[in-house]
Design a protein around this motif. Structure first.
Motif, PDB file in Angstrom:
ATOM      1  N   THR A 236      36.956 133.563   5.860  1.00  0.00           N
ATOM      2  CA  THR A 236      37.628 133.153   4.623  1.00  0.00           C
ATOM      3  C   THR A 236      37.368 131.694   4.274  1.00  0.00           C
ATOM      4  OG1 THR A 236      39.664 132.699   5.883  1.00  0.00           O
ATOM      5  CG2 THR A 236      39.459 134.867   4.861  1.00  0.00           C
ATOM      6  N   ASP A 237      36.481 131.026   5.021  1.00  0.00           N
ATOM      7  CA  ASP A 237      36.142 129.643   4.691  1.00  0.00           C
ATOM      8  C   ASP A 237      35.439 129.580   3.345  1.00  0.00           C
ATOM      9  OD1 ASP A 237      34.116 127.195   4.810  1.00  0.00           O
ATOM     10  OD2 ASP A 237      35.745 126.764   6.205  1.00  0.00           O
ATOM     11  N   MET A 238      35.732 128.542   2.580  1.00  0.00           N
ATOM     12  CA  MET A 238      35.155 128.394   1.244  1.00  0.00           C
ATOM     13  C   MET A 238      33.632 128.406   1.266  1.00  0.00           C
ATOM     14  SD  MET A 238      37.554 128.056  -1.104  1.00  0.00           S
ATOM     15  CE  MET A 238      36.710 127.177  -2.415  1.00  0.00           C
ATOM     16  N   ALA A 239      33.021 127.927   2.356  1.00  0.00           N
ATOM     17  CA  ALA A 239      31.564 127.808   2.415  1.00  0.00           C
ATOM     18  C   ALA A 239      30.870 129.156   2.561  1.00  0.00           C
ATOM     19  CB  ALA A 239      31.159 126.882   3.569  1.00  0.00           C
ATOM     20  N   VAL A 240      31.550 130.161   3.144  1.00  0.00           N
ATOM     21  CA  VAL A 240      30.885 131.436   3.431  1.00  0.00           C
ATOM     22  C   VAL A 240      31.593 132.636   2.829  1.00  0.00           C
ATOM     23  CG1 VAL A 240      29.900 130.526   5.588  1.00  0.00           C
ATOM     24  CG2 VAL A 240      32.121 131.692   5.627  1.00  0.00           C
ATOM     25  N   HIS A 241      32.785 132.445   2.265  1.00  0.00           N
ATOM     26  CA  HIS A 241      33.565 133.593   1.805  1.00  0.00           C
ATOM     27  C   HIS A 241      32.829 134.380   0.722  1.00  0.00           C
ATOM     28  CE1 HIS A 241      36.990 136.084   0.961  1.00  0.00           C
ATOM     29  NE2 HIS A 241      37.008 135.698  -0.300  1.00  0.00           N
ATOM     30  N   GLU A 242      32.249 133.689  -0.234  1.00  0.00           N
ATOM     31  CA  GLU A 242      31.537 134.391  -1.311  1.00  0.00           C
ATOM     32  C   GLU A 242      30.348 135.171  -0.765  1.00  0.00           C
ATOM     33  OE1 GLU A 242      29.331 133.386  -5.583  1.00  0.00           O
ATOM     34  OE2 GLU A 242      30.544 131.849  -4.568  1.00  0.00           O
ATOM     35  N   TRP A 243      29.643 134.587   0.225  1.00  0.00           N
ATOM     36  CA  TRP A 243      28.493 135.280   0.820  1.00  0.00           C
ATOM     37  C   TRP A 243      28.954 136.551   1.537  1.00  0.00           C
ATOM     38  CZ3 TRP A 243      27.025 136.680   5.784  1.00  0.00           C
ATOM     39  CH2 TRP A 243      25.692 137.065   5.928  1.00  0.00           C
ATOM     40  N   PHE A 244      30.090 136.465   2.238  1.00  0.00           N
ATOM     41  CA  PHE A 244      30.627 137.645   2.913  1.00  0.00           C
ATOM     42  C   PHE A 244      31.008 138.711   1.901  1.00  0.00           C
ATOM     43  CE2 PHE A 244      30.957 135.549   6.998  1.00  0.00           C
ATOM     44  CZ  PHE A 244      30.944 136.616   7.888  1.00  0.00           C
TER      45      PHE A 244
ATOM     46  N   MET B   5      33.111 143.768   6.111  1.00  0.00           N
ATOM     47  CA  MET B   5      32.765 143.466   7.504  1.00  0.00           C
ATOM     48  C   MET B   5      33.697 142.422   8.124  1.00  0.00           C
ATOM     49  SD  MET B   5      30.250 145.387   8.379  1.00  0.00           S
ATOM     50  CE  MET B   5      29.601 144.566   9.838  1.00  0.00           C
ATOM     51  N   ASP B   6      34.710 142.010   7.379  1.00  0.00           N
ATOM     52  CA  ASP B   6      35.608 140.972   7.889  1.00  0.00           C
ATOM     53  C   ASP B   6      36.245 141.377   9.213  1.00  0.00           C
ATOM     54  OD1 ASP B   6      34.969 140.456   5.263  1.00  0.00           O
ATOM     55  OD2 ASP B   6      36.883 139.504   4.801  1.00  0.00           O
ATOM     56  N   TYR B   7      36.755 142.611   9.277  1.00  0.00           N
ATOM     57  CA  TYR B   7      37.412 143.065  10.500  1.00  0.00           C
ATOM     58  C   TYR B   7      36.422 143.171  11.654  1.00  0.00           C
ATOM     59  CZ  TYR B   7      41.923 144.011   8.368  1.00  0.00           C
ATOM     60  OH  TYR B   7      43.144 143.875   7.754  1.00  0.00           O
ATOM     61  N   ALA B   8      35.183 143.548  11.338  1.00  0.00           N
ATOM     62  CA  ALA B   8      34.170 143.632  12.392  1.00  0.00           C
ATOM     63  C   ALA B   8      33.930 142.259  13.014  1.00  0.00           C
ATOM     64  CB  ALA B   8      32.867 144.197  11.823  1.00  0.00           C
ATOM     65  N   VAL B   9      33.886 141.228  12.176  1.00  0.00           N
ATOM     66  CA  VAL B   9      33.710 139.865  12.682  1.00  0.00           C
ATOM     67  C   VAL B   9      34.911 139.456  13.527  1.00  0.00           C
ATOM     68  CG1 VAL B   9      33.498 137.437  12.024  1.00  0.00           C
ATOM     69  CG2 VAL B   9      32.211 139.179  10.778  1.00  0.00           C
ATOM     70  N   SER B  10      36.111 139.752  13.062  1.00  0.00           N
ATOM     71  CA  SER B  10      37.319 139.387  13.796  1.00  0.00           C
ATOM     72  C   SER B  10      37.388 140.098  15.140  1.00  0.00           C
ATOM     73  CB  SER B  10      38.561 139.719  12.970  1.00  0.00           C
ATOM     74  OG  SER B  10      38.586 138.971  11.768  1.00  0.00           O
ATOM     75  N   ILE B  11      37.062 141.390  15.140  1.00  0.00           N
ATOM     76  CA  ILE B  11      37.074 142.155  16.393  1.00  0.00           C
ATOM     77  C   ILE B  11      36.011 141.622  17.351  1.00  0.00           C
ATOM     78  CG2 ILE B  11      36.643 144.428  17.400  1.00  0.00           C
ATOM     79  CD1 ILE B  11      37.913 145.625  14.872  1.00  0.00           C
TER      80      ILE B  11
ATOM     81  N   THR C  70      29.706 139.210  -0.984  1.00  0.00           N
ATOM     82  CA  THR C  70      28.526 139.741  -1.652  1.00  0.00           C
ATOM     83  C   THR C  70      27.650 140.578  -0.724  1.00  0.00           C
ATOM     84  OG1 THR C  70      28.499 137.809  -3.109  1.00  0.00           O
ATOM     85  CG2 THR C  70      26.481 139.144  -3.005  1.00  0.00           C
ATOM     86  N   HIS C  71      27.386 140.069   0.474  1.00  0.00           N
ATOM     87  CA  HIS C  71      26.408 140.696   1.360  1.00  0.00           C
ATOM     88  C   HIS C  71      27.017 141.471   2.525  1.00  0.00           C
ATOM     89  CE1 HIS C  71      24.165 137.343  -0.581  1.00  0.00           C
ATOM     90  NE2 HIS C  71      23.207 138.246  -0.626  1.00  0.00           N
TER      91      HIS C  71
END
Length: 231
Positions: free
Chosen positions: A188-196, A203-209, A198-199
């Motif tokens: 959820t960081d401003m630098a990467v949130h838009e990229w997440f 996958m947010d939960y996959a990264v957290s897990i 879009t692309h």
């Protein structure tokens, strides 16, 4: 200044409820950081750590909106939280040679750092709740509302410490929770949130897990190595 008008009381109830919902992970950190201390120092670490963390959170809340607009801040915080989770899990609790003041303040320092990192999201909700009150009442509202959350965090930490003594697996689950929160912060960081979005949408939960698994695997590996070196 009428501290007991309807708007103030409603906003205060909102802040207390937000803290009830969001204080669980902070209680986990405090319990993990103080579990190796003697019983008397555990209580001191919980009280000092909780109190200092609340004061820190009050200051952070005042600047929360501006801080969270800075890119890379939450990514840096996520990396720091991963490191804290690994260190808390890797720290052996069986043969710890505890010396009073040094380890006590190390535990308090760990609590403060972790709470600072984990509060970046929490304070936004608290600040939003306070904004529903008249502007002159917002600062005292924050101080009172966050101050009331201290007993909640202390009670939660004390309960977790007792459970950790009976069920050591809770320590691993707590460290995994820190890793999961770190993953949430990173995506959820401003630098990467838009990229997440879009692309890697969804996958947010996959990264957290993955972060939770990383903390557990690395922490347990370091703990095993520490035990081998101690024998």
């Amino acid at each position: 200044m009428d501290l007991f008008n309807a708007a103030f009381l409603i906003a205060l109830l909102k802040i207390i409820w937000v803290n009830i919902l969001l204080s669980g992970d902070n209680a986990v950190v405090i319990a993990l950081a103080s579990r190796n201390l003697p019983q008397g120092q555990q209580k001191k670490a919980i009280v000092f750590g909780s109190g200092a963390a609340i004061l820190l959170r009050i200051v952070l809340t005042l600047f929360a909106v501006q801080l969270l607009q800075l890119p890379w801040l939450k990514l840096i915080g996520a990396v720091l939280l991963l490191w804290i989770g690994v260190q808390l899990l890797a720290d052996s609790d069986d043969d710890a040679d505890v010396h009073a003041s040094g380890n006590l303040w190390t535990a308090v320092r760990t609590i403060l750092i972790a709470d600072l990192v984990m509060s970046l999201d929490n304070v936004i909700a608290v600040a939003a709740a306070a904004n529903s009150a008249p502007e002159p009442l917002r600062l005292p509202l924050l101080i009172i509302g966050l101050g009331l959350s201290i007993p909640l965090i202390i009670f939660g930490s004390t309960l977790l410490l007792k459970l950790m003594e009976r069920f050591p697996a809770i320590i691993t689950l707590g460290a995994a929770l820190l890793g999961f929160v770190a993953g949430e912060m990173a995506t959820t960081d401003m630098a990467v949130h838009e990229w997440f979005e879009t692309h890697m949408h969804g996958m947010d939960y996959a990264v957290s897990i993955s972060c939770a698994i990383f903390v557990v695997m690395v922490g347990l590996a370091l703990a095993r190595r520490g035990k081998r070196e101690a024998t």
